[in-house]
Design a protein around this motif. Structure first.
Motif: not given
Length: 616
Positions: A315-323
């Motif tokens: 899995i890839n790291l999500p964006t800051l906005k998504e978290l």
């Protein structure tokens, strides 16, 4: 064991408006903190002198002159001309009473569109402690304090809990955090039992008689499956505790820490909070940890990847906005590491059917999170770290985007897993920087790394964070209970932000820059700072006469050393958090010093990068 003298730079966490306490850079009250409601006599004098000088140069009585002064010299918005009104001395003084005249310009809003490894994160070390590393108290107030000050990565060291006592104090304490009440037991029924039987009855151990309704007991070693060790009440089971192991520090319940994090995680910032777990508990207590985190952080906890069709290796790291408004657990991965599979061959899963658990192998013994490097004794000798319990699968899986692995090199299979985290002490990280600086910089553009103070910092002193930020380290953990140069730099990095700061462009995963030396443009700097006066300087606790106070201003520049750029060993391994360039003003004798427009100069300073150079 060595005793530590009282340290004026150490202090218990402030509970009354901790967001006004500097160090974390909280944006919650930043604008109000820049306001003053009066000016001392020396300041009023200098404002008159400055007004007369600027009137001649810019014609402050005119709209055009005000806008020119504000945009050219103050480098701020022409909207501030409203504060100057007709340009009189009185209005000029009002301008300096406002936050607009502050030398610190407001932080720009963070761009949340990048993967989370592209940011520096305001982070704490041993968050639970209120003082030194040997004998201080542990407190939930410490978590409240740092969270309200803007911290976005807290640490919890978790150990096996002691069996509860017969007193009601433990029960009452835990009920404050939502623990269920104890079931009433018949005293006569227990009075005839021996101590062993009474303990078995109280804690639900296997073999106790007359308690057919209690929950499953802890499994024996080697059993194929493990049932969580649960009870209807805190009183009838030991629960995990939080403390600094093998020291005299006092402990506190893990349950209480979870409750405090729930209550304060997003009061000062909506950006994600990382909870870094140091797990020293047995498997049964780890089950309770999982239970409590799910209970208290329900709706906030990230317990599944955003793309459940990929395994934890891919899995890839999500964006800051998504978290936003999410709690992310950082915890040791308990399984054997394989190279990330190609996307075409990955096994899809669903939310209802999560990725199959990875098999345990003997190599799991070598996979650790943060403090499994050899510890140094006060005499400088290294001793082998105490063995840690294996992290059970249910707890390990909670580290969805932050899986801790023991550092064995930057070319190992686990170093290519998008969601891995290497945690290294300051000394170990400096050795990596010296041996493989290009590899370290490349790694930190894409993957997470955490730096923490070495174990011999018994007085909770801090490392030099800017050295590690310039190497691309995202999580530089500091002791927030100590006010020193490290925490001042943390304030400089995160002042007015929500705790996450986007890295310079050359440090991001999208950049092709190969080394720290070429990632950002370096400048030469000539800096002059003119000091007018000071006002209302508080007396130290041991002073009561203002005439005994001898204030002066010391200025330090924290600039990238040539050794950092040229892959050489840093003096003292970068331990000191003092600036490379130092100057100070003359000393005065008052709480309202008049510095007489004294100028401190730094000429021809090399290696300056705007984003990663700090004036303290």
């Amino acid at each position: 064991m060595a005793t530590l003298k009282k340290d004026p730079k150490l202090g218990a966490p402030k509970i009354d408006e901790p967001q006004r306490q500097a160090g974390g850079g909280s944006a919650a009250i930043y604008d109000n903190a820049r306001l003053v409601d009066k000016l001392s006599a020396p300041f009023i004098h200098y404002i008159q002198v400055l007004h007369d000088e600027l009137e001649k140069q810019y014609k402050l009585g005119t709209q055009e002159g005000q806008v020119r002064w504000l945009t050219e010299e103050q480098q701020c918005s022409s909207e501030d001309a409203k504060l100057l009104q007709n340009g009189s001395v009185t209005n000029f003084q009002d301008y300096f009473l406002s936050g607009s005249a502050n030398a610190m310009k407001p932080a720009a809003p963070v761009d949340e569109a990048y993967p989370i490894s592209n940011y520096f994160i305001s982070s704490s070390h041993n968050t639970y402690l209120t003082g030194n590393q040997l004998s201080s108290e542990s407190s939930t107030d410490a978590y409240k304090n740092v969270l309200l000050r803007g911290c976005r990565c807290v640490e919890i060291d978790v150990w096996d809990g002691e069996p509860p006592s017969d007193s009601s104090s433990d029960e009452e304490e835990m009920q404050k955090y939502g623990a269920p009440k104890a079931e009433k037991k018949d005293k006569k029924e227990k009075s005839g039992l021996g101590l062993r039987k009474r303990l078995e009855l109280r804690f639900g151990r296997k073999g106790a008689s007359g308690d057919k309704q209690r929950s499953p007991s802890p499994p024996r070693k080697g059993e194929a499956s493990m049932e969580p060790w649960r009870s209807s009440s805190y009183t009838y089971r030991a629960e995990p505790r939080v403390l600094h192991g093998y020291t005299l520090t006092k402990d506190l319940p893990f349950r209480a820490v979870c409750a405090t994090i729930r209550d304060y995680a997003f009061q000062a910032s909506n950006l994600p909070l990382i909870v870094s777990l140091e797990v020293h508990t047995c498997p049964e207590q780890q089950e309770i940890m999982v239970e409590l985190m799910n209970e208290y952080w329900k709706g906030l906890l990230v317990d599944l990847p955003m793309d459940p069709g990929l395994t934890s290796d891919a899995i890839n790291l999500p964006t800051l906005k998504e978290l936003e408004r999410k709690i992310l657990v950082k915890v040791k991965r308990s399984s054997h590491v394989k190279p990330p599979p190609a996307p075409a061959t990955s096994n899809p899963t669903t939310l209802q059917a999560p990725a199959p658990p990875l098999k345990h192998t003997t190599s799991a013994e070598s996979i650790a999170s943060s403090t499994t490097e050899p510890e140094e004794t006060p005499e400088g000798e290294k001793k082998a770290p105490a063995p840690k319990p294996k992290v059970i699968e249910t707890l390990s899986k909670m580290g969805v985007y932050f899986g801790g692995y023991h550092y064995k090199g930057l070319d190992t299979p686990e170093a290519a897993i998008p969601t891995h985290v290497f945690s290294l002490s300051e000394k170990a990280l400096m050795e990596v920087h010296e041996m493989n600086p290009a590899g370290l910089f490349k790694h930190n553009k894409h993957f997470f790394m955490r730096a923490y103070p070495k174990g011999l910092r018994l007085n909770s002193s801090n490392l030099n964070p800017s050295v590690f930020w310039r190497a691309g380290v995202q999580i530089v953990a500091l002791n927030w209970q100590r006010w020193d140069g490290g925490m001042m730099q943390n304030e400089a990095m995160f002042a007015g932000t929500a705790g996450w700061v986007l890295k310079p462009e050359g440090y991001r995963s999208s950049s092709q820059e190969a080394t720290q030396k070429t990632a950002v443009v370096h400048h030469n700097l000539d800096l002059s700072i003119e000091f007018l006066a000071g006002q209302d300087i508080p007396l130290p606790p041991e002073e009561d006469d203002p005439k005994d106070l001898k204030p002066y201003v010391k200025v330090e520049l924290h600039v990238e050393r040539h050794e950092e750029r040229n892959n050489e060993r840093l003096p003292g391994d970068g331990r000191s958090n003092k600036g490379e360039y130092k100057q100070k003003t003359k000393t005065q004798r008052t709480t309202n010093p008049d510095f007489g427009r004294e100028i401190v100069k730094f000429q021809g300073v090399h290696g300056v990068t705007e984003e990663l150079t700090f004036v303290r």
